[in-house]
Design an enzyme around this catalytic site. Structure first.
Site, PDB file in Angstrom:
ATOM      1  N   TYR A   1      16.335  -2.649  11.651  1.00 34.79           N
ATOM      2  CA  TYR A   1      16.442  -4.106  11.825  1.00 34.79           C
ATOM      3  C   TYR A   1      17.041  -4.451  13.182  1.00 34.79           C
ATOM      4  O   TYR A   1      17.952  -3.777  13.674  1.00 34.79           O
ATOM      5  CB  TYR A   1      17.315  -4.721  10.710  1.00 34.79           C
TER       6      TYR A   1
ATOM      7  N   GLN B   1      14.558 -12.211  13.326  1.00 36.37           N
ATOM      8  CA  GLN B   1      14.755 -13.564  12.785  1.00 36.37           C
ATOM      9  C   GLN B   1      13.749 -14.542  13.396  1.00 36.37           C
ATOM     10  O   GLN B   1      13.472 -15.599  12.832  1.00 36.37           O
ATOM     11  CB  GLN B   1      16.191 -14.019  13.091  1.00 36.37           C
TER      12      GLN B   1
ATOM     13  N   ASN C   1      19.217  -7.576   5.333  1.00 33.68           N
ATOM     14  CA  ASN C   1      17.989  -7.037   5.921  1.00 33.68           C
ATOM     15  C   ASN C   1      16.892  -6.868   4.861  1.00 33.68           C
ATOM     16  O   ASN C   1      15.721  -7.153   5.098  1.00 33.68           O
ATOM     17  CB  ASN C   1      18.257  -5.688   6.594  1.00 33.68           C
TER      18      ASN C   1
ATOM     19  N   SER D   1      20.203 -19.959  11.700  1.00 27.90           N
ATOM     20  CA  SER D   1      18.792 -20.161  11.329  1.00 27.90           C
ATOM     21  C   SER D   1      18.618 -21.047  10.106  1.00 27.90           C
ATOM     22  O   SER D   1      17.491 -21.254   9.664  1.00 27.90           O
ATOM     23  CB  SER D   1      18.130 -18.801  11.077  1.00 27.90           C
TER      24      SER D   1
ATOM     25  N   GLU E   1     -11.443 -32.499  16.333  1.00 30.74           N
ATOM     26  CA  GLU E   1     -10.779 -32.085  17.579  1.00 30.74           C
ATOM     27  C   GLU E   1      -9.387 -31.535  17.290  1.00 30.74           C
ATOM     28  O   GLU E   1      -8.937 -30.568  17.914  1.00 30.74           O
ATOM     29  CB  GLU E   1     -10.684 -33.269  18.546  1.00 30.74           C
TER      30      GLU E   1
ATOM     31  N   THR F   1     -28.930 -20.104  20.445  1.00 32.77           N
ATOM     32  CA  THR F   1     -28.189 -19.055  21.147  1.00 32.77           C
ATOM     33  C   THR F   1     -27.971 -19.596  22.555  1.00 32.77           C
ATOM     34  O   THR F   1     -28.810 -20.363  23.059  1.00 32.77           O
ATOM     35  CB  THR F   1     -28.957 -17.715  21.224  1.00 32.77           C
ATOM     36  N   HIS F   2     -26.857 -19.270  23.161  1.00 39.49           N
ATOM     37  CA  HIS F   2     -26.506 -19.794  24.491  1.00 39.49           C
ATOM     38  C   HIS F   2     -26.509 -21.325  24.519  1.00 39.49           C
ATOM     39  O   HIS F   2     -26.735 -21.920  25.572  1.00 39.49           O
ATOM     40  CB  HIS F   2     -27.466 -19.284  25.582  1.00 39.49           C
TER      41      HIS F   2
ATOM     42  N   ASN G   1     -14.686 -41.681  17.348  1.00 37.42           N
ATOM     43  CA  ASN G   1     -14.366 -40.348  17.865  1.00 37.42           C
ATOM     44  C   ASN G   1     -14.063 -39.354  16.744  1.00 37.42           C
ATOM     45  O   ASN G   1     -13.436 -39.697  15.753  1.00 37.42           O
ATOM     46  CB  ASN G   1     -13.147 -40.437  18.789  1.00 37.42           C
TER      47      ASN G   1
ATOM     48  N   LYS H   1     -16.504 -47.031  20.268  1.00 40.36           N
ATOM     49  CA  LYS H   1     -16.272 -45.609  20.029  1.00 40.36           C
ATOM     50  C   LYS H   1     -15.978 -45.258  18.583  1.00 40.36           C
ATOM     51  O   LYS H   1     -15.311 -45.985  17.876  1.00 40.36           O
ATOM     52  CB  LYS H   1     -15.093 -45.139  20.891  1.00 40.36           C
TER      53      LYS H   1
ATOM     54  N   SER I   1     -11.346 -46.305  19.703  1.00 40.98           N
ATOM     55  CA  SER I   1     -10.644 -46.297  20.977  1.00 40.98           C
ATOM     56  C   SER I   1      -9.859 -47.593  21.119  1.00 40.98           C
ATOM     57  O   SER I   1     -10.292 -48.641  20.648  1.00 40.98           O
ATOM     58  CB  SER I   1     -11.668 -46.176  22.106  1.00 40.98           C
TER      59      SER I   1
ATOM     60  N   LYS J   1      10.226 -16.165  11.603  1.00 41.23           N
ATOM     61  CA  LYS J   1      10.024 -17.198  10.580  1.00 41.23           C
ATOM     62  C   LYS J   1       9.391 -18.480  11.089  1.00 41.23           C
ATOM     63  O   LYS J   1       8.469 -19.000  10.461  1.00 41.23           O
ATOM     64  CB  LYS J   1      11.349 -17.490   9.887  1.00 41.23           C
TER      65      LYS J   1
END
Ligand code: ARG
Length: 459
Positions: free
Chosen positions: A316, A321, A109, A22, A289, A154-155, A284, A282, A276, A324
């Site tokens: 343990y 492990q 541990n 690791s 996003e 709403t909605h 964007n 464009k 773009s 992480k």
């Protein structure tokens, strides 16, 4: 070098080493590992296992490892099992056989629990700092357009008019809870596990409170078996990070919509948008996003550790492990996303007239009208019906609220007294919502002041 081996006739297979080692990711814990080992050396000296001189040379050697570790080349070619093994090998290079004493009564541990806690404690602070930076940016954005009116949804259908600062304060509240969640995760992380041994408690007389003081921990763990088995503190952090990402991705989604041609309310800065390769026109909202997209990875990290921990027998298990990589990954994603959100927020330009017109031309004032009728004594259900008919008639004839007058309203239904016509303006109805937590202009001004005060207490 290995921290074990006496009981084995052959070494590990090459495949197993590749599979299980690791170091390539847990080297991120090296600073915590060294600090923890220095404190442990001092504790061994207090317990009479190391002389003061031995302790001093070990602590010094660790300090040199710590500074060398700042250079990524330090790890080049290392094939050690994990960061703990790597650090002890480096200690051996510096102090020789004396290095063999540092693991007296200490298990990896408890060490891995300590290192992760030391590292995560700082990460909670990093996240809290970025959350408050975003909260501050939201307040600044609110202050730029204190009187802007937008339709609340709403909605994803226009619902009722609200003040722009009221909308932003909704996110302020979400992020203030995220701040609390990170604080909570920090509190549970801030507990010192050393002295627990592999699972049964150390066989040497460590003053565990003294180690905790040395490393700045608030308290010590209460059960050695729990220490070896527990990753709740990491789950707490991942949960806090996940909820933060959900809030960020909802904000991102709102602003992706609001900055679209369809809404046209806001403009995002050139610095946080991209063009773009084909379509020259464009602009964007990639930064938003990506925030929305990265939220999936953080939620994935939380789920990954949930599944790793589920059903593990005490105490343990090497499965642990696997905590992480998701943890490191989530910490980076949530912090990067918060940082990005701050910069986006600083660039937002609201075209106030557009959301106002959206509110003004739709029937978001319908509730205000119905409530006014109810205040005049009409039963709310009837009031609802009357206004519903008014909306239906208007929609049929393409009539906007502003095209009604006090006279035409009264002609439509006698319950409409002249004062009610005022409420056809979306700014007017909001004045009836001066209730704690509501969008009344005075209430929102007070909420902004209160938010500023709360933020100052957090930062
Ligand atoms: N690399 C291990 C981990 O991250 C350290 C603990 C190893 N303990 C053991 N008994 N193999 O969990």
């Amino acid at each position: 070098m290995k921290l074990w081996g006496g009981r084995f006739e052959t070494g590990p297979s090459e495949v197993f080493e590749r599979f299980g080692n690791s170091l390539h990711f847990d080297k991120r814990l090296i600073d915590a590992d060294v600090r923890g080992s220095q404190a442990f050396a001092r504790s061994l000296a207090r317990a009479g296992v190391l002389t003061d001189a031995e302790c001093a040379s070990i602590v010094d050697a660790f300090e040199s490892i710590r500074s060398d570790a700042a250079d990524p080349k330090f790890f080049e070619g290392a094939t050690d099992e994990d960061v703990h093994t790597f650090v002890i090998r480096k200690l051996g290079d510096r102090v020789g056989a004396l290095a063999g004493k540092i693991h007296t009564g200490r298990s990896r541990n408890e060490q891995v629990s300590l290192d992760t806690r030391l590292w995560l404690r700082d990460e909670c602070d990093r996240a809290r700092g970025l959350v408050t930076a975003l909260m501050s940016a939201l307040l600044d954005l609110a202050a730029k357009y204190p009187n802007a009116v937008i339709p609340g949804y709403t909605h994803l259908r226009r619902a009722q008019p609200v003040l722009w600062p009221h909308y932003l304060l909704a996110y302020f509240e979400m992020f203030s809870r995220d701040y609390e969640r990170f604080s909570d995760a920090r509190r549970r992380t801030d507990v010192m596990p050393l002295g627990s041994g592999a699972l049964a408690g150390s066989g040497f007389p460590h003053d565990r409170e003294a180690i905790a003081r040395d490393l700045g921990f608030a308290e010590i763990t209460r059960n050695s078996m729990d220490v070896s088995a527990d990753r709740d503190f990491a789950l707490d952090y991942l949960y806090a990070a996940s909820v933060t990402m959900i809030h960020l991705s909802r904000l991102a989604e709102d602003w992706i919509l609001y900055s679209s041609e369809e809404f046209g309310w806001m403009e995002l800065g050139d610095g946080v948008t991209s063009g773009s390769s084909l379509m020259p026109q464009k602009k964007n909202p990639d930064s938003l996003e990506l925030i929305r997209g990265k939220s999936g990875r953080v939620l994935g990290a939380l789920n990954s550790l949930f599944f790793t921990m589920k059903g593990l027998p005490l105490t343990y298990n090497r499965d642990m492990q696997e905590d992480k990589e998701p943890l490191f990954h989530a910490a980076d994603q949530v912090c990067n996303s918060l940082e990005m959100a701050v910069v986006v927020t600083e660039t937002v330009v609201l075209h106030e007239a557009v959301p106002f017109t959206a509110a003004d031309e739709s029937w978001v004032v319908a509730t205000d009208l119905a409530e006014a009728l109810a205040r005049n004594g009409t039963a709310f259900h009837s009031a609802h019906q009357i206004v519903g008919r008014l909306v239906l008639e208007s929609v049929r004839n393409g009539k906007k609220p502003g095209e009604w007058s006090a006279e035409s309203l009264a002609a439509f239904a006698p319950e409409f007294t002249p004062d009610i016509a005022r409420l056809l303006d979306p700014r007017e109805g909001m004045k009836t919502r001066e209730i704690k937590g509501g969008t009344g202009p005075n209430t929102v001004a007070a909420a902004l002041a209160d938010a500023k005060r709360r933020l100052a207490e957090m930062a």
